[in-house]
Design a protein around this motif. Structure first.
Motif, PDB file in Angstrom:
ATOM      1  N   MET A   1       0.860  -1.190   0.000  1.00 59.46           N
ATOM      2  CA  MET A   1       0.000   0.000   0.000  1.00 59.46           C
ATOM      3  C   MET A   1       0.892   1.233   0.000  1.00 59.46           C
ATOM      4  N   PRO A   2       1.491   1.599  -1.159  1.00 53.21           N
ATOM      5  CA  PRO A   2       2.453   2.704  -1.168  1.00 53.21           C
ATOM      6  C   PRO A   2       1.862   4.048  -0.795  1.00 53.21           C
ATOM      7  N   ASP A   3       0.533   4.217  -0.941  1.00 55.29           N
ATOM      8  CA  ASP A   3      -0.081   5.500  -0.624  1.00 55.29           C
ATOM      9  C   ASP A   3      -0.627   5.561   0.796  1.00 55.29           C
ATOM     10  N   ALA A   4      -0.502   4.453   1.567  1.00 60.77           N
ATOM     11  CA  ALA A   4      -1.074   4.405   2.911  1.00 60.77           C
ATOM     12  C   ALA A   4      -0.016   4.726   3.959  1.00 60.77           C
ATOM     13  N   ASP A   5      -0.478   4.975   5.162  1.00 57.61           N
ATOM     14  CA  ASP A   5       0.418   5.217   6.285  1.00 57.61           C
ATOM     15  C   ASP A   5       1.173   3.937   6.600  1.00 57.61           C
ATOM     16  N   ALA A   6       2.507   3.982   6.492  1.00 59.48           N
ATOM     17  CA  ALA A   6       3.293   2.764   6.680  1.00 59.48           C
ATOM     18  C   ALA A   6       3.190   2.224   8.093  1.00 59.48           C
ATOM     19  N   ALA A   7       2.795   3.064   9.049  1.00 51.94           N
ATOM     20  CA  ALA A   7       2.715   2.607  10.435  1.00 51.94           C
ATOM     21  C   ALA A   7       1.379   1.953  10.765  1.00 51.94           C
ATOM     22  N   ARG A   8       0.420   1.949   9.816  1.00 52.43           N
ATOM     23  CA  ARG A   8      -0.922   1.454  10.133  1.00 52.43           C
ATOM     24  C   ARG A   8      -0.924   0.023  10.647  1.00 52.43           C
ATOM     25  N   PRO A   9      -0.108  -0.913  10.110  1.00 48.16           N
ATOM     26  CA  PRO A   9      -0.194  -2.277  10.641  1.00 48.16           C
ATOM     27  C   PRO A   9       0.043  -2.376  12.133  1.00 48.16           C
ATOM     28  N   ALA A  10       0.754  -1.412  12.737  1.00 46.62           N
ATOM     29  CA  ALA A  10       0.972  -1.457  14.181  1.00 46.62           C
ATOM     30  C   ALA A  10      -0.328  -1.295  14.960  1.00 46.62           C
ATOM     31  N   GLU A  11      -1.377  -0.779  14.316  1.00 48.49           N
ATOM     32  CA  GLU A  11      -2.660  -0.609  14.984  1.00 48.49           C
ATOM     33  C   GLU A  11      -3.527  -1.856  14.877  1.00 48.49           C
ATOM     34  N   TRP A  12      -3.103  -2.809  14.067  1.00 49.28           N
ATOM     35  CA  TRP A  12      -3.878  -4.029  13.922  1.00 49.28           C
ATOM     36  C   TRP A  12      -3.713  -4.900  15.158  1.00 49.28           C
ATOM     37  N   PRO A  13      -4.561  -5.915  15.311  1.00 49.12           N
ATOM     38  CA  PRO A  13      -4.285  -6.922  16.341  1.00 49.12           C
ATOM     39  C   PRO A  13      -2.934  -7.584  16.077  1.00 49.12           C
ATOM     40  N   ARG A  14      -2.241  -7.931  17.162  1.00 47.79           N
ATOM     41  CA  ARG A  14      -0.967  -8.631  17.021  1.00 47.79           C
ATOM     42  C   ARG A  14      -1.239 -10.130  17.071  1.00 47.79           C
ATOM     43  N   PHE A  15      -0.857 -10.809  16.009  1.00 48.70           N
ATOM     44  CA  PHE A  15      -1.178 -12.221  15.875  1.00 48.70           C
ATOM     45  C   PHE A  15       0.012 -13.095  16.258  1.00 48.70           C
ATOM     46  N   ALA A  16      -0.308 -14.310  16.722  1.00 49.81           N
ATOM     47  CA  ALA A  16       0.699 -15.329  16.996  1.00 49.81           C
ATOM     48  C   ALA A  16       0.037 -16.685  16.770  1.00 49.81           C
ATOM     49  N   GLY A  17       0.883 -17.713  16.655  1.00 54.35           N
ATOM     50  CA  GLY A  17       0.349 -19.043  16.406  1.00 54.35           C
ATOM     51  C   GLY A  17       0.614 -19.480  14.986  1.00 54.35           C
ATOM     52  N   ASN A  18       0.015 -20.598  14.593  1.00 48.73           N
ATOM     53  CA  ASN A  18       0.240 -21.181  13.279  1.00 48.73           C
ATOM     54  C   ASN A  18      -1.086 -21.371  12.562  1.00 48.73           C
ATOM     55  N   SER A  19      -1.037 -21.178  11.242  1.00 45.08           N
ATOM     56  CA  SER A  19      -2.247 -21.329  10.448  1.00 45.08           C
ATOM     57  C   SER A  19      -1.856 -21.716   9.030  1.00 45.08           C
ATOM     58  N   GLU A  20      -2.813 -22.285   8.310  1.00 42.85           N
ATOM     59  CA  GLU A  20      -2.631 -22.617   6.906  1.00 42.85           C
ATOM     60  C   GLU A  20      -3.451 -21.654   6.062  1.00 42.85           C
ATOM     61  N   VAL A  21      -2.886 -21.252   4.910  1.00 43.70           N
ATOM     62  CA  VAL A  21      -3.605 -20.319   4.059  1.00 43.70           C
ATOM     63  C   VAL A  21      -3.363 -20.677   2.598  1.00 43.70           C
ATOM     64  N   ASN A  22      -4.441 -20.593   1.828  1.00 45.58           N
ATOM     65  CA  ASN A  22      -4.357 -20.656   0.373  1.00 45.58           C
ATOM     66  C   ASN A  22      -4.629 -19.247  -0.143  1.00 45.58           C
ATOM     67  N   LEU A  23      -3.701 -18.732  -0.961  1.00 45.49           N
ATOM     68  CA  LEU A  23      -3.779 -17.349  -1.414  1.00 45.49           C
ATOM     69  C   LEU A  23      -3.914 -17.317  -2.923  1.00 45.49           C
ATOM     70  N   ASN A  24      -4.954 -16.651  -3.392  1.00 43.73           N
ATOM     71  CA  ASN A  24      -5.130 -16.389  -4.815  1.00 43.73           C
ATOM     72  C   ASN A  24      -5.075 -14.878  -4.999  1.00 43.73           C
ATOM     73  N   MET A  25      -4.026 -14.403  -5.665  1.00 41.68           N
ATOM     74  CA  MET A  25      -3.803 -12.966  -5.756  1.00 41.68           C
ATOM     75  C   MET A  25      -3.720 -12.553  -7.212  1.00 41.68           C
ATOM     76  N   THR A  26      -4.416 -11.481  -7.554  1.00 36.67           N
ATOM     77  CA  THR A  26      -4.350 -10.888  -8.890  1.00 36.67           C
ATOM     78  C   THR A  26      -3.778  -9.484  -8.762  1.00 36.67           C
ATOM     79  N   TRP A  27      -2.623  -9.280  -9.417  1.00 35.61           N
ATOM     80  CA  TRP A  27      -2.014  -7.946  -9.408  1.00 35.61           C
ATOM     81  C   TRP A  27      -2.374  -7.271 -10.722  1.00 35.61           C
ATOM     82  N   PRO A  28      -3.294  -6.272 -10.700  1.00 38.95           N
ATOM     83  CA  PRO A  28      -3.793  -5.690 -11.948  1.00 38.95           C
ATOM     84  C   PRO A  28      -2.731  -4.883 -12.675  1.00 38.95           C
ATOM     85  N   ALA A  29      -2.959  -4.729 -13.970  1.00 35.40           N
ATOM     86  CA  ALA A  29      -1.981  -4.027 -14.792  1.00 35.40           C
ATOM     87  C   ALA A  29      -1.801  -2.584 -14.353  1.00 35.40           C
ATOM     88  N   ASP A  30      -2.875  -1.957 -13.857  1.00 38.34           N
ATOM     89  CA  ASP A  30      -2.757  -0.559 -13.435  1.00 38.34           C
ATOM     90  C   ASP A  30      -2.232  -0.399 -12.018  1.00 38.34           C
TER      91      ASP A  30
END
Length: 853
Positions: A407-436
């Motif tokens: 997120m180049p236009d966002a406040d780089a410090a914002r993730p510090a306001e998120w919940p702090r996570f710990a532990g283990n998890s499995e994830v399947n990620l489907n990501m589309t990076w648009p041309a624009d």
């Protein structure tokens, strides 16, 4: 592309013409200056391009015409270029002497020293009909010219060449440091063959005034060249170096009509660190967040094949003619010097796209496998399908580091306001990076197993732990199903969906809880210990700090069922209801549950948006045991009272770290009704009262009542008895107040059962006058001071008022008769006369009081 082709063709024609000029000079055996003038006139007549040279010289061994200070200039408006300038400090055309003597000269070298080519492309025309007719009419000549060009190019040596091409649309191409070395022989049919070496020091390309132009690295090539007079040719590349890549293979071309077919098959290996720095970083804008990303190590190898045409194919079409495959290994990326990611895998190019497969990404906190694919040059989406095992605490730290890239236009410090996570998890990620480059919510989709995950909100003292269940959604909307959650005050199962960040975090869910302790939940919100709200038992809540409250952007709706809900000392079973939170206001509505073996309904909440925060609660009780209802409020009364309470209660107050101020802020009112109960007063009253009650004490120590009615309100830190009465064999009416600080001042009006007689002392002779129509004695008790050890006194004023009210003339006469019966009639009447005098005096006093005199 056709315009550029014509420019290249004319440039090569110039070089061929120079070779022809040299041949004419040798044939005529004239002076160099005459040869120069003749050759330049012939060149201008054939090409329409003005040529000038400062001077000319002729050498015989080896035989060569040297033109010094050559300048070519063309400003014709009907060509693909608007302007063409070619200058060279020195031009040397060398021929074999014997071939000249045989009158069939063989040019062995054309060398340009410090050549400079300046081309300004013309604006594209709407119609090229006339150009097409000319091209068609001179087709055979063009083919023959290309053959001559190829032959001449095969003999051409360039020393420190410079080519500059531009157009009015903002394109700017600069090639510098162009050098070639040929060791060729021109054979029969105009076929040139032999060793070649070429170097391009740098290519700089800028379009539309972009901030950072593309800048290439030095390119080096060594190989064997075969160039036929027809224009066909091939290079067997021994070694070509560019951008950290070393390659070898074969490149061949075959002219036909107005284009050239080009084929290449190359094997290569390269250093990704050097390739990235020169090709990727060089092309980025100065403000791009990718500027901070570097490739520390990495290697690529494989093979490429190309089969296309030039001109005619666009760059996008060229990518569809490229095929290749290979592998990447040892790739390590860093961002601003911090290790960011490693990778290895296989790659392929086909039909204009690339594919990375068998891919393994080593991200801190995540081992990821999968595929990434997308277009090579054309606009289009890049799609990634990845599977990862996440160590969430480490992974979130990595996510914080790379946030400016995501997120180049966002406040780089914002993730510090998120919940702090710990532990283990499995994830399947489907990501589309648009041309624009503009990410939408559905461009990232995730699903997986929750595993064992803890999440701790900023400023909270404890974390929530989720185990089991699944999740799915996008990067801004995630649904969690059938997970078990434990945390401060919470234990149970639930499903929820969260979305809307970073502006408003919305949570909607359903939960079936084993326990929901609101006090523990609020305590976890503060930095240390949050206040539990209203504290009616002062010693229980010392040294507490008010809560800072939940995040302001948390918007929540939960449908709840709970085996038990704890709040302010109450424990309600089998609870159902809804919890909402918006703008730091927590509300519980439609609450229904069991308190003891009775039922309660109501609502309540806490508002952290105010300063200080405030809470409120409204409840209705139906046959609730008094012990359960009153224990959190007045524990000493609750333990003594046995009854079922029906009532309504409405209270509110502030939450502060000042216990006294918090008690004073408490307000509200309550109404309670009950039938057929009992209250044990053993511990309420002191010895003075029990002594006064004497034989009647047992009937006060345990008071059975037929009904009870109470109405109280709270203000100024006090519970005020607006009305409180117990009716039964022993009746009690209460008036006064009990302070939340542990002080009290209230009065009891006790009405004893019929026939019950306290120790009346001096009033004992008046007992008959102290009873009412029901033969019951009523007196008062005052309780004041500290509630734990109060001062208790018996108030006999009501007894005196009763006696005076009933002491009239008839009462006085009746009393005399009764008293006379009690007086002895013996001759010795000293004692009886004394008693009679005292009673006469007492009755006279009563009459005077009655009459006001």
């Amino acid at each position: 592309m056709k315009r550029i082709s014509r420019v290249v063709g004319i440039t090569l024609g110039v070089l061929v013409a120079i070779g022809l000029l040299a041949t004419v000079a040798v044939r005529l055996f004239v002076s160099p200056e005459e040869l120069k003038d003749y050759a330049l006139r012939q060149f201008e007549a054939q090409t329409g391009i003005t040529a000038q040279a400062e001077r000319a010289s002729l050498s015989v061994f080896p035989l060569a015409l040297e033109l010094h200070g050559l300048t070519l200039n063309d400003e014709a408006t009907d060509r693909a270029y608007q302007k063409l300038d070619v200058t060279a400090r020195e031009v040397v055309v060398r021929a074999d002497l014997m071939s000249i003597l045989r009158r069939n000269p063989r040019v062995q070298e054309v060398r340009l020293v410090d050549p400079v080519v300046e081309v300004e492309l013309a604006v594209a025309k709407e119609t090229i009909g006339e150009d097409a007719k000319r091209d068609e009419a001179s087709g055979e000549e063009a083919i023959d010219q290309r053959g001559k060009m190829a032959a001449a190019l095969g003999l051409l040596d360039l020393k420190n060449g410079r080519v500059h091409v531009s157009d009015a649309a903002g394109m700017d191409l600069l090639i510098t440091g162009l050098q070639t070395e040929m060791n060729l022989e021109l054979g029969a049919g105009g076929v040139a063959s032999g060793k070649i070496a070429a170097v391009v020091e740098q290519v700089t390309f800028r379009k539309d005034q972009q901030a950072s132009p593309f800048v290439s690295q030095r390119l080096e090539l060594v190989g064997d060249l075969v160039a036929a007079g027809s224009g066909a040719g091939a290079i067997d590349v021994e070694e070509m170096k560019a951008y950290g890549v070393t390659s070898s293979g074969r490149i061949e071309w075959l002219p036909a009509e107005d284009r050239t077919a080009l084929r290449a098959n190359m094997e290569f290996n390269g250093d990704l660190a050097e390739l990235h720095q020169l090709v990727i970083v060089g092309a980025l804008d100065a403000e791009s967040p990718m500027k901070g990303v570097s490739v520390d190590t990495g290697f690529v190898q494989g093979s490429l094949a190309f089969d296309g045409e030039f001109p005619g194919d666009t760059p996008d079409a060229w990518t569809h003619r490229i095929a290749g495959e290979g592998a990447i290994d040892g790739l390590r990326l860093s961002m601003d010097g911090a290790d960011t990611m490693g990778a290895k895998g296989k790659w392929s190019l086909l039909s204009g796209g690339f594919r990375l497969f068998d891919l393994e990404l080593q991200i801190p906190g995540a081992l990821t496998r999968g595929t990434i694919e997308g277009p090579i040059l054309a606009d289009g989406d890049i799609v990634a399908n990845l599977q990862a095992q996440l160590a969430l605490q480490t992974f979130q730290g990595w996510l914080d580091d790379v946030w400016p890239l995501i997120m180049p236009d966002a406040d780089a410090a914002r993730p510090a306001e998120w919940p702090r996570f710990a532990g283990n998890s499995e994830v399947n990620l489907n990501m589309t990076w648009p041309a624009d480059g503009e990410l939408a919510d559905d461009h990232i989709r995730v699903d997986g197993n929750v595993g064992s995950v803890s999440a701790q909100l900023a400023g909270w003292s404890e974390a929530f732990v989720m185990q089991g269940g699944t999740y799915s959604g996008t990067w801004k909307r995630v649904a969690v199903k059938e997970t078990t959650a434990t945390g401060p005050g919470v234990s149970g199962q639930g499903s929820f969906v969260t979305f809307g960040w970073p502006d408003v975090v919305r949570v909607e869910g359903k939960a079936a809880l084993e326990e929901f302790d609101m006090d523990a939940l609020q305590q976890a919100m503060g930095e240390e210990h949050a206040s539990r709200g209203f504290a009616l038992v002062p010693e229980a809540h010392a040294q507490e700090t008010a809560s800072a409250g939940p995040p302001a952007n948390l918007d929540m709706v939960w449908d709840l069922t709970a085996a038990q809900v704890s709040y302010q000392g109450y424990r309600v079973r089998d609870v159902s209801g809804r919890a909402t939170m918006k703008s730091q206001v927590l509300e519980f509505v439609d609450l229904d549950g069991r308190l003891g073996d009775g039922a309660v309904t109501g609502k309540g909440g806490v508002d952290w948006s105010q300063t200080p925060p405030r809470w409120h609660a409204q409840a209705k009780a139906d046959s609730v045991p008094a012990t359960e209802l009153m224990e959190p409020l007045v524990s000493s009364v609750a333990s003594a009272l046995t009854a079922k309470i029906n009532g309504t209660f409405d209270f509110e107050g502030a939450i502060t770290d000042d216990t006294a101020a918090m008690r004073k802020s408490l307000g509200g009112e309550g109404v309670a009704l009950s039938q057929h109960g009992r209250i044990v007063t053993e511990s309420f009253f002191g010895d003075r009262l029990w002594q006064f009650l004497g034989e009647a004490a047992p009937q006060v120590r345990q008071i059975d009542f037929d009904n009870m009615a109470a109405k109280v309100h709270i203000e100024g830190g006090r519970v005020v008895f607006d009305e409180m009465a117990l009716k039964g064999p022993t009746s009690v009416a209460v008036g006064g107040w009990v302070g939340l600080d542990g002080t009290c001042d209230y009065s009891l009006r006790l009405r004893l059962p019929p026939g019950a007689t306290p120790n009346l002392g001096a009033l004992a002779p008046l007992e008959q006058f102290l009873r009412d129509e029901d033969q019951r004695i009523t007196f008062g008790v005052r309780v004041h001071g500290q509630a734990k050890r109060p001062t208790i006194s018996v108030d006999t004023k009501e007894l005196e008022r009763m006696a005076m009210a009933r002491a009239g003339d008839r009462a006085s006469s009746d009393l005399k008769d009764r008293l006379k019966d009690l007086v002895p009639t013996t001759p010795d009447s000293t004692v009886s006369n004394g008693l009679k005098d005292k009673l006469d005096g007492l009755l006279g006093g009563l009459r005077r009081k009655k009459g006001g005199g």
